[in-house]
Design a protein around this motif. Sequence first.
Motif, mmCIF file in Angstrom:
data_model
loop_
_atom_site.group_PDB
_atom_site.id
_atom_site.type_symbol
_atom_site.label_atom_id
_atom_site.label_comp_id
_atom_site.label_asym_id
_atom_site.label_seq_id
_atom_site.Cartn_x
_atom_site.Cartn_y
_atom_site.Cartn_z
ATOM 1 N N UNK A 7 0.861 -1.191 0.000
ATOM 2 C CA UNK A 7 0.000 0.000 0.000
ATOM 3 C C UNK A 7 0.895 1.236 0.000
ATOM 4 N N UNK A 8 0.617 2.182 -0.910
ATOM 5 C CA UNK A 8 1.370 3.446 -0.921
ATOM 6 C C UNK A 8 0.769 4.392 0.115
ATOM 7 N N UNK A 9 1.630 4.974 0.938
ATOM 8 C CA UNK A 9 1.171 5.893 1.990
ATOM 9 C C UNK A 9 1.948 7.208 1.889
ATOM 10 N N UNK A 46 6.539 9.594 -0.167
ATOM 11 C CA UNK A 46 5.684 8.431 -0.367
ATOM 12 C C UNK A 46 6.398 7.188 0.138
ATOM 13 N N UNK A 47 5.653 6.370 0.869
ATOM 14 C CA UNK A 47 6.215 5.122 1.355
ATOM 15 C C UNK A 47 5.400 3.948 0.866
ATOM 16 N N UNK A 54 6.610 -0.324 7.129
ATOM 17 C CA UNK A 54 7.147 0.541 6.079
ATOM 18 C C UNK A 54 8.373 -0.143 5.470
ATOM 19 N N UNK A 55 8.289 -0.525 4.184
ATOM 20 C CA UNK A 55 9.390 -1.266 3.562
ATOM 21 C C UNK A 55 10.190 -0.425 2.575
ATOM 22 N N UNK A 56 9.617 0.698 2.114
ATOM 23 C CA UNK A 56 10.344 1.522 1.144
ATOM 24 C C UNK A 56 9.882 2.967 1.270
ATOM 25 N N UNK A 57 10.799 3.904 0.977
ATOM 26 C CA UNK A 57 10.476 5.330 1.033
ATOM 27 C C UNK A 57 11.000 6.030 -0.220
ATOM 28 N N UNK A 97 6.719 3.139 -9.656
ATOM 29 C CA UNK A 97 5.630 3.192 -10.644
ATOM 30 C C UNK A 97 4.422 3.945 -10.095
ATOM 31 N N UNK A 98 4.031 3.651 -8.849
ATOM 32 C CA UNK A 98 2.863 4.348 -8.279
ATOM 33 C C UNK A 98 3.179 5.824 -8.094
ATOM 34 N N UNK A 99 4.408 6.116 -7.694
ATOM 35 C CA UNK A 99 4.791 7.521 -7.529
ATOM 36 C C UNK A 99 4.718 8.264 -8.856
#
Length: 152
Positions: A7-9, A46-47, A54-57, A97-99
């Motif tokens: 999930x993008x947060x 965006x994470x 949280x696995x990526x930022x 990609x989502x970013x």
Amino acid sequence: MPADAPVVVELTAEQTHPLRLAVLRFDTPTKEVVFPEDTWPGARHLGLQVAGELVAVSSWVPRPCPTDAAALPAVQLRGMATSLTVQSKGYGGVLVERGCALMAADGVTLVWARARDAALMFYLRHGFEVVGDGFIDQNTQLPHHLIVRHLG
Ligand SMILES: CC(C)(COP(=O)(O)OP(=O)(O)OC[C@H]1O[C@@H](n2cnc3c(N)ncnc32)[C@H](O)[C@@H]1OP(=O)(O)O)[C@@H](O)C(=O)NCCC(=O)NCCS
């Protein structure tokens, strides 16, 4: 949706700091995790969360691309980092990609970054291209290239 679906947060800049430090600063002369651009107008952090973790930022800062003579609406991607324990599982790819999709929805047509050479293959797989010669980043002392991706 499966419980472990990424999930993008939206994050605050401070929420990116632990992963920036662990992933981007563990082997560099500098341990600085605050970027001056973090608080620029329009900057978004965006994470990617998986099962609540949280696995990526990543950070996305409205800023003209220095090599773009056309002055397209541009965003600089900074601080891209996936937790060391879960790299190469596709999470970084999902986040970039989502970013980019979110930036395109906001009218951005160019995303650029100063990419570490070690990560160039990752970016090339996601539609970025290299512009110009390589250089040594003054903060990290690591070899970099400028990369761009045209959206839309
Ligand atoms: C680059 C990075 C964000 C990619 O995230 P990720 O979640 O591992 O990405 P994906 O799983 O979607 O893609 C994996 C690909 O990224 C690249 N990659 C994997 N681990 C890497 C690492 N430690 N450093 C650089 N690139 C890496 C490889 O091309 C890899 O492909 P492979 O799995 O077939 O070998 C992540 O590896 C990372 O945080 N690396 C260290 C910090 C960094 O270099 N950030 C970019 C600064 S410009």
